[in-house]
Design a protein around this motif. Structure first.
Motif, PDB file in Angstrom:
ATOM      1  N   ALA A 245       0.846  -1.195   0.000  1.00 57.29           N
ATOM      2  CA  ALA A 245       0.000   0.000   0.000  1.00 57.29           C
ATOM      3  C   ALA A 245       0.882   1.246   0.000  1.00 57.29           C
ATOM      4  CB  ALA A 245      -0.918  -0.005   1.211  1.00 57.29           C
ATOM      5  N   THR A 246       0.656   2.132  -0.960  1.00 63.57           N
ATOM      6  CA  THR A 246       1.551   3.280  -1.155  1.00 63.57           C
ATOM      7  C   THR A 246       0.770   4.486  -1.620  1.00 63.57           C
ATOM      8  OG1 THR A 246       3.279   1.737  -1.892  1.00 63.57           O
ATOM      9  CG2 THR A 246       3.641   4.061  -2.350  1.00 63.57           C
ATOM     10  N   GLN A 247       1.129   5.650  -1.109  1.00 70.86           N
ATOM     11  CA  GLN A 247       0.597   6.909  -1.628  1.00 70.86           C
ATOM     12  C   GLN A 247       1.440   7.299  -2.839  1.00 70.86           C
ATOM     13  OE1 GLN A 247      -2.145   8.555  -0.349  1.00 70.86           O
ATOM     14  NE2 GLN A 247      -2.013   9.854  -2.173  1.00 70.86           N
ATOM     15  N   VAL A 248       0.856   7.235  -4.037  1.00 71.08           N
ATOM     16  CA  VAL A 248       1.611   7.433  -5.267  1.00 71.08           C
ATOM     17  C   VAL A 248       1.753   8.919  -5.568  1.00 71.08           C
ATOM     18  CG1 VAL A 248       1.666   7.007  -7.757  1.00 71.08           C
ATOM     19  CG2 VAL A 248       0.876   5.211  -6.189  1.00 71.08           C
ATOM     20  N   VAL A 249       2.998   9.372  -5.734  1.00 67.72           N
ATOM     21  CA  VAL A 249       3.282  10.725  -6.205  1.00 67.72           C
ATOM     22  C   VAL A 249       3.363  10.724  -7.723  1.00 67.72           C
ATOM     23  CG1 VAL A 249       4.976  12.605  -6.191  1.00 67.72           C
ATOM     24  CG2 VAL A 249       4.431  11.379  -4.081  1.00 67.72           C
ATOM     25  N   ASP A 250       4.183   9.852  -8.281  1.00 73.29           N
ATOM     26  CA  ASP A 250       4.168   9.570  -9.714  1.00 73.29           C
ATOM     27  C   ASP A 250       4.778   8.193  -9.935  1.00 73.29           C
ATOM     28  OD1 ASP A 250       7.032   9.681 -10.436  1.00 73.29           O
ATOM     29  OD2 ASP A 250       6.892  11.835 -10.193  1.00 73.29           O
ATOM     30  N   THR A 251       4.553   7.632 -11.121  1.00 77.60           N
ATOM     31  CA  THR A 251       4.993   6.261 -11.400  1.00 77.60           C
ATOM     32  C   THR A 251       6.284   6.213 -12.207  1.00 77.60           C
ATOM     33  OG1 THR A 251       3.655   6.129 -13.433  1.00 77.60           O
ATOM     34  CG2 THR A 251       2.604   5.455 -11.371  1.00 77.60           C
ATOM     35  N   VAL A 252       6.947   7.351 -12.382  1.00 78.18           N
ATOM     36  CA  VAL A 252       8.170   7.404 -13.183  1.00 78.18           C
ATOM     37  C   VAL A 252       9.251   6.537 -12.526  1.00 78.18           C
ATOM     38  CG1 VAL A 252       9.976   8.897 -14.097  1.00 78.18           C
ATOM     39  CG2 VAL A 252       7.594   9.691 -14.031  1.00 78.18           C
ATOM     40  N   GLY A 253       9.801   5.618 -13.300  1.00 87.14           N
ATOM     41  CA  GLY A 253      10.890   4.781 -12.815  1.00 87.14           C
ATOM     42  C   GLY A 253      10.463   3.594 -11.973  1.00 87.14           C
ATOM     43  N   ALA A 254       9.154   3.366 -11.830  1.00 89.47           N
ATOM     44  CA  ALA A 254       8.695   2.262 -10.975  1.00 89.47           C
ATOM     45  C   ALA A 254       9.131   0.909 -11.519  1.00 89.47           C
ATOM     46  CB  ALA A 254       7.177   2.311 -10.831  1.00 89.47           C
ATOM     47  N   ALA A 291      11.377  -6.719  -4.686  1.00 91.05           N
ATOM     48  CA  ALA A 291      11.299  -5.786  -5.812  1.00 91.05           C
ATOM     49  C   ALA A 291      10.074  -4.891  -5.709  1.00 91.05           C
ATOM     50  CB  ALA A 291      11.277  -6.570  -7.122  1.00 91.05           C
ATOM     51  N   ALA A 292       8.959  -5.449  -5.255  1.00 95.46           N
ATOM     52  CA  ALA A 292       7.735  -4.655  -5.096  1.00 95.46           C
ATOM     53  C   ALA A 292       7.927  -3.572  -4.039  1.00 95.46           C
ATOM     54  CB  ALA A 292       6.572  -5.566  -4.734  1.00 95.46           C
ATOM     55  N   ARG A 293       8.681  -3.875  -2.990  1.00 97.81           N
ATOM     56  CA  ARG A 293       8.967  -2.868  -1.960  1.00 97.81           C
ATOM     57  C   ARG A 293       9.815  -1.733  -2.537  1.00 97.81           C
ATOM     58  NH1 ARG A 293      12.129  -5.716   2.382  1.00 97.81           N
ATOM     59  NH2 ARG A 293      12.228  -3.616   3.261  1.00 97.81           N
ATOM     60  N   VAL A 294      10.807  -2.076  -3.336  1.00 99.84           N
ATOM     61  CA  VAL A 294      11.661  -1.057  -3.943  1.00 99.84           C
ATOM     62  C   VAL A 294      10.838  -0.154  -4.861  1.00 99.84           C
ATOM     63  CG1 VAL A 294      13.684  -0.640  -5.395  1.00 99.84           C
ATOM     64  CG2 VAL A 294      13.697  -2.541  -3.765  1.00 99.84           C
ATOM     65  N   ALA A 295       9.970  -0.767  -5.669  1.00 99.78           N
ATOM     66  CA  ALA A 295       9.124   0.011  -6.573  1.00 99.78           C
ATOM     67  C   ALA A 295       8.171   0.912  -5.798  1.00 99.78           C
ATOM     68  CB  ALA A 295       8.350  -0.926  -7.492  1.00 99.78           C
ATOM     69  N   ALA A 296       7.622   0.398  -4.692  1.00 99.18           N
ATOM     70  CA  ALA A 296       6.689   1.185  -3.889  1.00 99.18           C
ATOM     71  C   ALA A 296       7.359   2.428  -3.317  1.00 99.18           C
ATOM     72  CB  ALA A 296       6.108   0.322  -2.764  1.00 99.18           C
ATOM     73  N   ARG A 297       8.598   2.291  -2.882  1.00 98.58           N
ATOM     74  CA  ARG A 297       9.312   3.454  -2.345  1.00 98.58           C
ATOM     75  C   ARG A 297       9.615   4.464  -3.457  1.00 98.58           C
ATOM     76  NH1 ARG A 297      11.331   3.166   2.942  1.00 98.58           N
ATOM     77  NH2 ARG A 297      11.853   5.338   2.503  1.00 98.58           N
ATOM     78  N   THR A 298       9.764   3.986  -4.682  1.00 97.91           N
ATOM     79  CA  THR A 298      10.079   4.869  -5.808  1.00 97.91           C
ATOM     80  C   THR A 298       8.864   5.694  -6.226  1.00 97.91           C
ATOM     81  OG1 THR A 298      11.759   3.302  -6.564  1.00 97.91           O
ATOM     82  CG2 THR A 298      11.003   4.942  -8.154  1.00 97.91           C
ATOM     83  N   VAL A 299       7.682   5.087  -6.261  1.00102.10           N
ATOM     84  CA  VAL A 299       6.495   5.836  -6.683  1.00102.10           C
ATOM     85  C   VAL A 299       6.027   6.818  -5.614  1.00102.10           C
ATOM     86  CG1 VAL A 299       5.756   3.956  -8.182  1.00102.10           C
ATOM     87  CG2 VAL A 299       4.801   4.113  -5.872  1.00102.10           C
ATOM     88  N   ALA A 300       6.572   6.714  -4.410  1.00100.51           N
ATOM     89  CA  ALA A 300       6.166   7.600  -3.318  1.00100.51           C
ATOM     90  C   ALA A 300       6.896   8.935  -3.339  1.00100.51           C
ATOM     91  CB  ALA A 300       6.391   6.905  -1.972  1.00100.51           C
ATOM     92  N   VAL A 301       7.849   9.112  -4.285  1.00104.04           N
ATOM     93  CA  VAL A 301       8.597  10.359  -4.394  1.00104.04           C
ATOM     94  C   VAL A 301       8.596  10.813  -5.846  1.00104.04           C
ATOM     95  CG1 VAL A 301      10.085   9.792  -2.432  1.00104.04           C
ATOM     96  CG2 VAL A 301      10.794   9.136  -4.735  1.00104.04           C
ATOM     97  N   PRO A 302       8.840  12.097  -6.119  1.00105.50           N
ATOM     98  CA  PRO A 302       8.821  12.566  -7.506  1.00105.50           C
ATOM     99  C   PRO A 302       9.984  12.006  -8.322  1.00105.50           C
ATOM    100  CG  PRO A 302       8.569  14.395  -5.949  1.00105.50           C
ATOM    101  CD  PRO A 302       8.996  13.198  -5.159  1.00105.50           C
ATOM    102  N   GLY A 303       9.699  11.677  -9.588  1.00107.57           N
ATOM    103  CA  GLY A 303      10.737  11.261 -10.520  1.00107.57           C
ATOM    104  C   GLY A 303      11.309   9.887 -10.222  1.00107.57           C
TER     105      GLY A 303
END
Length: 312
Positions: A245-254, A291-303
């Motif tokens: 569960a993640t608050q998505v800022v943007d999906t760039v690089g997910a 890998a899903a955890r890494v992607a989740a942390r990435t979509v939670a920040v810009p870019g």
């Protein structure tokens, strides 16, 4: 040579995001961040602690300086990166209400596609346990065919990972379809997004697509499904993992971050370096969950700003 080193081959792209606030009348405000699927993957791998070498063609223009600073600051080895005379590739991105980016590309004649065989030679047998590539560098000529040749030459010595990262606005979908079977012949691991699947095989269920790509030669196929997690198929044996569960800022690089997390975990478990013969479903599930955890942390920040190991 580090026994878990991964080599990534591909492009760097300047991602220029449209700033909807702050622009004066008659102006378009852009915020430029370093991007490009392979470069994003290399950054994420290095930040997770995997020794990572990036083989790219980086321009001497201001964008190229941005790329080098970003990569080296993340711990990526640029010893075999080419100093290119051509300009950097630019992508202008506008985000929709869900944080998804819609791109327009400025890529004709730019540095990333002008590979020679001599420039790629250092990556043929550099002691890495995995050679990862994909995205536009693998599909745009003249360089794409030469990277295919590199994969064929390196395959006896390393695990091969491919992420097509389909960009239908820049490359016709039929071009990907014609070349994908060849990539599956060369790849041990094929990672795609659900959006890629919709372009390549419209109306095809992820499970059926996995079987098709297994038949073409890829042992491990992973399809990321955004908020629904990911489906992984190892010789037809399926594994599913949820998305945190993640608050998505943007999906760039997910997707790039997911690929990095997957490769990092597989390397740490000792499964890279050959044809994935020791990989079990339990180990694959563990790798995909990480890998899903890494992607989740990435979509939670810009870019495309993947986490460091300590952030997890």
């Amino acid at each position: 040579m580090a026994d878990r080193q991964i080599t990534v081959v591909g492009e760097c792209v300047a991602d220029a995001f449209v700033e909807r606030e702050g622009a004066r009348p008659g102006e378009l405000a852009l915020r430029v961040l370093p991007g490009g699927g392979p470069a994003n993957t290399a950054v994420a791998l290095a930040r997770l602690g995997t020794p990572t070498r990036f083989v790219g063609r980086i321009s001497a223009d201001p964008f190229g300086t941005l790329f080098r600073t970003h990569l080296t600051g993340s711990g990526v080895d640029l010893a075999d990166t080419v100093a290119a005379a051509e300009a950097s590739t630019l992508a202008v991105a506008a985000l929709d209400g869900d944080g998804r980016a819609e791109y327009s590309f400025h890529a004709e004649g730019t540095a990333d596609w002008q590979w020679t065989d001599e420039e790629l030679a250092p990556a043929r047998q550099d002691g890495s346990v995995c050679l990862h590539t994909g995205s536009l560098a693998l599909v745009r000529d003249p360089g794409g065919r030469r990277i295919e040749d590199l994969l064929a030459a390196a395959r006896p010595h390393t695990t091969v990972s491919v992420d097509p990262n389909v960009r239908p606005l820049l490359v016709a979908p039929d071009t990907y379809r014609r070349r994908l079977d060849r990539w599956c012949e060369l790849a041990d691991l094929l990672r795609l997004s659900e959006d890629d699947l919709h372009v390549l095989l419209p109306g095809t269920a992820p499970e059926d697509a996995c079987d098709r790509w297994h038949a073409a030669g890829a042992r491990l196929v992973v399809v990321t499904l955004a908020e629904r997690g990911a489906l992984a198929s190892l010789d037809g044996e399926r594994v599913r993992v949820p998305a945190p569960a993640t608050q998505v800022v943007d999906t760039v690089g997910a997707g790039d971050a997911f690929t990095a997390g997957l490769l990092h975990s597989l390397a740490a478990q000792g499964h890279l370096g050959g044809r994935l013969d020791s990989l079990t479903s339990a180990d694959l599930e563990r790798a995909c969950a990480f890998a899903a955890r890494v992607a989740a942390r990435t979509v939670a920040v810009p870019g495309a700003n993947p986490p460091w190991a300590g952030d997890l």
